[in-house]
Scaffold this motif. Structure first.
Motif, PDB file in Angstrom:
ATOM      1  N   ALA A  62      77.827 -15.271  55.673  1.00  8.46           N
ATOM      2  CA  ALA A  62      78.317 -14.673  56.410  1.00  8.46           C
ATOM      3  C   ALA A  62      79.173 -13.303  56.657  1.00  8.46           C
ATOM      4  CB  ALA A  62      79.591 -15.339  55.891  1.00  8.46           C
ATOM      5  N   LYS A  63      78.166 -12.563  55.293  1.00  9.80           N
ATOM      6  CA  LYS A  63      78.359 -10.731  54.976  1.00  9.80           C
ATOM      7  C   LYS A  63      77.756 -10.134  56.398  1.00  9.80           C
ATOM      8  CE  LYS A  63      80.637  -9.680  50.419  1.00  9.80           C
ATOM      9  NZ  LYS A  63      79.888  -9.008  49.371  1.00  9.80           N
ATOM     10  N   ARG A  64      76.611 -10.701  56.542  1.00  8.41           N
ATOM     11  CA  ARG A  64      74.783 -10.566  57.170  1.00  8.41           C
ATOM     12  C   ARG A  64      75.915 -10.687  58.488  1.00  8.41           C
ATOM     13  NH1 ARG A  64      72.366 -13.595  55.500  1.00  8.41           N
ATOM     14  NH2 ARG A  64      70.937 -12.471  54.011  1.00  8.41           N
ATOM     15  N   GLU A  65      75.881 -11.569  59.276  1.00  3.20           N
ATOM     16  CA  GLU A  65      76.385 -11.774  60.717  1.00  3.20           C
ATOM     17  C   GLU A  65      77.312 -10.907  61.090  1.00  3.20           C
ATOM     18  OE1 GLU A  65      78.062 -15.666  63.386  1.00  3.20           O
ATOM     19  OE2 GLU A  65      76.779 -16.041  61.296  1.00  3.20           O
ATOM     20  N   ALA A  66      78.266 -11.414  60.023  1.00  2.00           N
ATOM     21  CA  ALA A  66      79.778 -10.008  60.871  1.00  2.00           C
ATOM     22  C   ALA A  66      79.610  -9.141  60.847  1.00  2.00           C
ATOM     23  CB  ALA A  66      81.471 -10.542  59.290  1.00  2.00           C
ATOM     24  N   GLY A  67      78.530  -8.008  59.354  1.00  2.87           N
ATOM     25  CA  GLY A  67      77.998  -7.017  59.374  1.00  2.87           C
ATOM     26  C   GLY A  67      77.593  -7.118  60.816  1.00  2.87           C
ATOM     27  N   GLN A  68      76.457  -7.411  61.584  1.00  2.00           N
ATOM     28  CA  GLN A  68      76.032  -7.454  62.446  1.00  2.00           C
ATOM     29  C   GLN A  68      76.477  -7.343  64.063  1.00  2.00           C
ATOM     30  OE1 GLN A  68      72.823 -10.379  62.598  1.00  2.00           O
ATOM     31  NE2 GLN A  68      71.318  -9.352  61.182  1.00  2.00           N
ATOM     32  N   ARG A  69      77.697  -8.249  63.234  1.00  3.88           N
ATOM     33  CA  ARG A  69      78.578  -8.170  64.955  1.00  3.88           C
ATOM     34  C   ARG A  69      79.445  -7.652  65.019  1.00  3.88           C
ATOM     35  NH1 ARG A  69      81.671 -13.331  63.651  1.00  3.88           N
ATOM     36  NH2 ARG A  69      79.577 -13.981  64.350  1.00  3.88           N
ATOM     37  N   MET A  70      80.084  -7.260  63.736  1.00  5.99           N
ATOM     38  CA  MET A  70      80.648  -5.684  63.308  1.00  5.99           C
ATOM     39  C   MET A  70      80.564  -4.288  64.409  1.00  5.99           C
ATOM     40  SD  MET A  70      83.620  -4.398  63.193  1.00  5.99           S
ATOM     41  CE  MET A  70      84.788  -5.444  62.897  1.00  5.99           C
ATOM     42  N   GLY A  71      78.926  -3.903  63.510  1.00  9.46           N
ATOM     43  CA  GLY A  71      77.845  -2.867  63.920  1.00  9.46           C
ATOM     44  C   GLY A  71      77.381  -2.896  65.634  1.00  9.46           C
ATOM     45  N   ALA A  72      77.784  -4.314  66.237  1.00  8.15           N
ATOM     46  CA  ALA A  72      77.503  -4.214  68.052  1.00  8.15           C
ATOM     47  C   ALA A  72      78.897  -4.187  68.565  1.00  8.15           C
ATOM     48  CB  ALA A  72      76.860  -5.583  67.963  1.00  8.15           C
ATOM     49  N   ALA A  73      79.485  -4.449  67.822  1.00 11.06           N
ATOM     50  CA  ALA A  73      81.130  -4.221  68.695  1.00 11.06           C
ATOM     51  C   ALA A  73      81.580  -2.430  68.503  1.00 11.06           C
ATOM     52  CB  ALA A  73      81.642  -4.490  68.059  1.00 11.06           C
ATOM     53  N   ARG A  74      81.371  -1.672  67.270  1.00  5.53           N
ATOM     54  CA  ARG A  74      81.934  -0.526  66.823  1.00  5.53           C
ATOM     55  C   ARG A  74      81.055   0.655  67.552  1.00  5.53           C
ATOM     56  NH1 ARG A  74      83.691   0.702  60.872  1.00  5.53           N
ATOM     57  NH2 ARG A  74      84.425   2.276  61.470  1.00  5.53           N
ATOM     58  N   ALA A  75      79.170  -0.030  67.932  1.00  6.91           N
ATOM     59  CA  ALA A  75      78.584   1.016  68.521  1.00  6.91           C
ATOM     60  C   ALA A  75      79.036   0.594  70.298  1.00  6.91           C
ATOM     61  CB  ALA A  75      76.961  -0.036  68.867  1.00  6.91           C
ATOM     62  N   ARG A  76      79.464  -0.379  70.818  1.00  9.48           N
ATOM     63  CA  ARG A  76      79.471  -0.469  72.115  1.00  9.48           C
ATOM     64  C   ARG A  76      80.829   0.208  72.337  1.00  9.48           C
ATOM     65  NH1 ARG A  76      80.982  -6.351  72.993  1.00  9.48           N
ATOM     66  NH2 ARG A  76      81.988  -5.809  74.682  1.00  9.48           N
ATOM     67  N   VAL A  77      81.531   1.004  71.094  1.00 13.15           N
ATOM     68  CA  VAL A  77      83.638   1.810  71.220  1.00 13.15           C
ATOM     69  C   VAL A  77      82.834   3.502  71.382  1.00 13.15           C
ATOM     70  CG1 VAL A  77      85.086   2.537  69.683  1.00 13.15           C
ATOM     71  CG2 VAL A  77      84.538   0.109  70.405  1.00 13.15           C
ATOM     72  N   THR A  78      81.496   3.417  70.062  1.00 14.45           N
ATOM     73  CA  THR A  78      81.085   4.502  70.162  1.00 14.45           C
ATOM     74  C   THR A  78      80.026   4.898  71.570  1.00 14.45           C
ATOM     75  OG1 THR A  78      80.577   4.378  68.186  1.00 14.45           O
ATOM     76  CG2 THR A  78      80.048   6.424  69.640  1.00 14.45           C
ATOM     77  N   ALA A  79      79.565   4.237  72.132  1.00 11.52           N
ATOM     78  CA  ALA A  79      79.361   4.303  73.303  1.00 11.52           C
ATOM     79  C   ALA A  79      79.999   4.787  74.812  1.00 11.52           C
ATOM     80  CB  ALA A  79      78.191   3.486  73.665  1.00 11.52           C
ATOM     81  N   ALA A  80      80.943   3.799  74.465  1.00 11.71           N
ATOM     82  CA  ALA A  80      82.514   4.655  75.649  1.00 11.71           C
ATOM     83  C   ALA A  80      82.673   5.381  75.378  1.00 11.71           C
ATOM     84  CB  ALA A  80      83.167   3.478  75.439  1.00 11.71           C
ATOM     85  N   LEU A  81      83.026   5.816  74.209  1.00 12.33           N
ATOM     86  CA  LEU A  81      83.786   7.267  73.649  1.00 12.33           C
ATOM     87  C   LEU A  81      82.651   8.513  74.490  1.00 12.33           C
ATOM     88  CD1 LEU A  81      84.930   6.360  70.252  1.00 12.33           C
ATOM     89  CD2 LEU A  81      86.254   7.535  72.189  1.00 12.33           C
TER      90      LEU A  81
END
Length: 362
Positions: A62-81
């Motif tokens: 579950a850590k692997r899947e959640a980590g990938q999902r969280m990494g993608a989400a934070r990357a989207r926020v960083t790109a928007a910033l």
């Protein structure tokens, strides 16, 4: 995946956090508002950051899947910033250029008025105070021997100030030369060159490995004083600094607060009564003084009786002579006297800043 399906790490929860972040970023119309949005949605206490901490409670798969999902989400926020920051900066630049547009058809003076830089003017004024008391002005090199900058002043090799995070060493490091971190080496040079009595004040440029922001610059100015004579006590130090404070700020209350410095013993900090609230904000919940942070006092500089080890390093008989030393930042003094909020104004070379003070500190 236990606890994740409907928790903060679920796909729906993370998507909602990203949507909120993107909406807040898009709504920011200035750099200040964008900074607020960044802290709220990308900072250490943002929903995404708090959710990210929950990953450690999951199973390995579950850590692997959640980590990938969280990494993608934070990357989207960083790109928007990053995208919005570019847009806002461009818009603010365009607005600034439009508001500061110069009408070249207007008549101008062919001999624009200059001004002494406020730092230079304040150095001269501080020097005049001590010259009037019979002191001398001493100067020294800005590229200084490590021994004079540290060892001779009882600052040992393991002191944090001698690290590269604070001090600018000149290559090769084996040459043991630094850009002086204070003007105290000038005091040591004076003690090595002459016999007491010594009354010198040392203004000059110093260097630190500091950030460049509103309250810190890597190159700034200090003024330090040294008195070595027979029978010198802390009372002489207090009287000298009280006179200096009155010369700089008028009728003002001062205090000496115990502190520690390697080159003085005993040591103290010189505090000035708050210029804004005059101590009224202390213990008063109705007042919020931004100047002193409701403490009633503002730190001005360090001082103390010269450590006998420093005198002995200069070959001065400590059974006969004693002394005191003090030092304060010139930029800090200028900020106090003029309510200046940004130290960068003093080094950016805008003549309008110098003209506004006309080379004076008051």
């Amino acid at each position: 995946m236990t606890g994740e399906q409907n928790g903060p790490l679920s796909e729906a929860s993370i998507e909602a956090m990203v949507a909120d972040a993107v909406a807040a970023i898009a709504a920011a119309s200035s750099i200040a508002e964008l900074k607020t949005a960044r802290l709220a949605h990308s900072g250490d206490k943002s929903p995404l950051a708090l959710a990210n901490r929950e990953i450690g409670r999951l199973t390995p798969d579950a850590k692997r899947e959640a980590g990938q999902r969280m990494g993608a989400a934070r990357a989207r926020v960083t790109a928007a910033l990053a995208e919005r920051e570019a847009e806002v900066a461009s818009a603010e630049l365009a607005a600034t250029l439009a508001s500061e547009r110069v009408d070249v058809t207007l008549p101008v003076s062919r001999t624009p008025q200059g001004a002494i830089h406020p730092i230079t003017g304040l150095i001269d004024e501080l020097s005049d105070v001590f010259v009037a008391m019979g002191w001398e002005i001493a100067e020294g090199p800005e590229l200084e021997a490590e021994w004079l900058n540290f060892d001779a002043l009882n600052i040992h090799g393991d002191h944090p100030a001698r690290g590269t995070t604070d001090t600018l060493f000149v290559e090769p490091v084996t040459a043991h030369q630094v850009l002086r971190t204070h003007t105290s080496p000038v005091q040591m040079r004076t003690m090595l060159d002459r016999e007491p009595p010594i009354y010198v004040v040392c203004p000059g440029r110093v260097y630190r490995a500091d950030e460049f922001d509103a309250t810190h610059v890597p190159v700034f100015h200090q003024i330090e004083g040294l008195c070595v004579d027979r029978g010198i006590t802390m009372a002489h130090l207090k009287g000298t600094l009280d006179h200096l404070a009155r010369s700089m700020f008028g009728d003002i209350t001062t205090r000496l607060r115990p502190n520690y410095f390697p080159f003085t013993e005993p040591s103290a900090e010189m505090d000035l009564e708050c210029f804004a609230c005059h101590g009224a904000s202390v213990g008063n919940p109705e007042l919020d003084c931004k100047t002193c942070r409701n403490e009633g006092w503002i730190e001005w500089g360090g001082c103390g009786v010269v450590n006998p080890r420093v005198l002995r390093a200069a070959g001065i008989d400590t059974d006969v002579y004693s002394g005191f030393a003090f030092g304060m930042g010139i930029e800090r003094t200028l900020m106090f006297r003029n309510n200046a909020a940004d130290m960068r104004d003093m080094v950016e070379g805008d003549v309008r800043f110098s003209r506004s003070l006309k080379g004076e500190a008051r």
